[in-house]
Motif scaffolding. Structure first.
Motif, mmCIF file in Angstrom:
data_model
loop_
_atom_site.group_PDB
_atom_site.id
_atom_site.type_symbol
_atom_site.label_atom_id
_atom_site.label_comp_id
_atom_site.label_asym_id
_atom_site.label_seq_id
_atom_site.Cartn_x
_atom_site.Cartn_y
_atom_site.Cartn_z
ATOM 1 N N GLN A 57 0.832 -1.202 0.000
ATOM 2 C CA GLN A 57 0.000 0.000 0.000
ATOM 3 C C GLN A 57 0.873 1.261 0.000
ATOM 4 O O GLN A 57 0.557 2.231 -0.678
ATOM 5 C CB GLN A 57 -0.928 -0.007 1.215
ATOM 6 N N ASP A 58 1.985 1.234 0.745
ATOM 7 C CA ASP A 58 2.919 2.366 0.747
ATOM 8 C C ASP A 58 3.519 2.579 -0.638
ATOM 9 O O ASP A 58 3.752 3.707 -1.057
ATOM 10 C CB ASP A 58 4.090 2.120 1.719
ATOM 11 N N ARG A 59 3.799 1.495 -1.311
ATOM 12 C CA ARG A 59 4.505 1.573 -2.600
ATOM 13 C C ARG A 59 3.601 1.958 -3.762
ATOM 14 O O ARG A 59 4.097 2.456 -4.768
ATOM 15 C CB ARG A 59 5.150 0.214 -2.903
ATOM 16 N N ARG A 60 2.305 1.701 -3.661
ATOM 17 C CA ARG A 60 1.396 1.902 -4.797
ATOM 18 C C ARG A 60 1.503 3.307 -5.419
ATOM 19 O O ARG A 60 1.746 3.423 -6.632
ATOM 20 C CB ARG A 60 -0.053 1.586 -4.417
ATOM 21 N N PRO A 61 1.347 4.401 -4.661
ATOM 22 C CA PRO A 61 1.420 5.720 -5.310
ATOM 23 C C PRO A 61 2.811 6.020 -5.883
ATOM 24 O O PRO A 61 2.937 6.695 -6.905
ATOM 25 C CB PRO A 61 1.054 6.709 -4.200
ATOM 26 N N TRP A 62 3.838 5.486 -5.246
ATOM 27 C CA TRP A 62 5.204 5.663 -5.730
ATOM 28 C C TRP A 62 5.388 4.969 -7.079
ATOM 29 O O TRP A 62 5.915 5.562 -8.029
ATOM 30 C CB TRP A 62 6.168 5.112 -4.673
ATOM 31 N N LEU A 63 4.922 3.731 -7.179
ATOM 32 C CA LEU A 63 5.029 2.993 -8.437
ATOM 33 C C LEU A 63 4.211 3.663 -9.535
ATOM 34 O O LEU A 63 4.639 3.727 -10.690
ATOM 35 C CB LEU A 63 4.590 1.542 -8.234
ATOM 36 N N GLU A 64 3.039 4.173 -9.177
ATOM 37 C CA GLU A 64 2.203 4.868 -10.160
ATOM 38 C C GLU A 64 2.899 6.113 -10.695
ATOM 39 O O GLU A 64 2.842 6.390 -11.895
ATOM 40 C CB GLU A 64 0.848 5.227 -9.541
ATOM 41 N N SER A 65 3.580 6.859 -9.822
ATOM 42 C CA SER A 65 4.271 8.067 -10.279
ATOM 43 C C SER A 65 5.448 7.710 -11.189
ATOM 44 O O SER A 65 5.707 8.401 -12.180
ATOM 45 C CB SER A 65 4.718 8.943 -9.108
#
Length: 165
Positions: A57-65
Motif C-alpha cells: 500500500q505504501d509503494r502503490r502511489p510511488w510505483l504509479e508516479s
C-alpha cells in the motif's frame, strides 16, 4: 527498435549500485536519468528512516508516479532506477508502456551488498532493512542480470554489450 531508446529500468535491492550504474548508463546513452528514490512520498522516506519496511500500500502511489514518468519518456527513452523487488511492482512500472521496457537486474549476495551498505553515508535506507528486501525480492525473468561484484566500469561495459552497443 533500438533497445537504447526505450525505458530502461535498473533494479535491485538497496546498495546494489542502481544509482551509480543508472547515471553512468544514462550519460553514456545520452538519456535522461531518474532516481526512483526522488519520487518517494515523504511518508515513505520517514517510514524507511525509522527502520520500517514499506508495504504494498505504501509503494502503490510511488510505483504509479514512476509509471507516469516512464510513459512521458517512452518515445525517446530514459533510465529509471527503482528497487522493483516484486513481479507485481514491475508489472505496474511497465503498464501501458510501448515499446516494452528493458530491465537490468543488479544481482549480488546478501553479504556483498550488506558490506557495501555499511560503507554508504547519507542515505535514508538503513542497512537493517536489507534483509527484508532480500526476503521480498522475486528474481525477474527476462531481465539482463549483472553481478555487482564487478567494477562499475565492467558492469557498464557488460550492459552496453547486452544492449547491442
Amino acid at each position: 527498435m533500438d533497445k537504447t531508446h526505450r525505458i530502461i529500468y535498473v533494479m535491485g535491492v538497496s546498495g546494489s549500485g542502481k544509482s551509480t550504474i543508472g547515471k553512468r548508463l544514462a550519460n553514456t546513452l545520452s538519456l535522461p536519468f531518474f532516481d526512483g528514490d526522488d519520487f518517494h512520498p515523504e511518508a515513505n522516506i520517514s517510514k524507511m528512516s525509522e527502520g520500517l519496511a514499506l508495504d504494498d500500500q505504501d509503494r502503490r502511489p510511488w510505483l504509479e508516479s514512476l509509471n507516469l514518468l516512464a510513459k512521458e519518456h517512452a518515445r525517446t527513452g530514459a533510465v529509471i532506477v527503482c528497487s522493483a523487488l516484486k513481479k507485481s511492482y514491475r508489472d505496474q512500472l511497465e503498464k501501458g508502456i510501448s515499446p516494452e521496457p528493458v530491465w537490468i537486474y543488479l544481482s549480488g549476495s546478501f553479504e556483498v551488498i550488506s558490506a557495501r551498505l555499511r560503507q554508504r553515508k547519507g542515505h535514508f535506507m538503513p542497512p537493517a532493512l536489507l534483509r527484508s528486501q532480500f526476503e521480498t525480492l522475486e528474481i525477474p525473468e527476462g531481465a539482463i542480470e549483472i553481478q555487482v561484484s564487478m567494477t562499475p566500469e565492467q558492469i557498464l561495459k557488460t550492459i552496453l554489450e547486452k544492449l547491442g552497443k
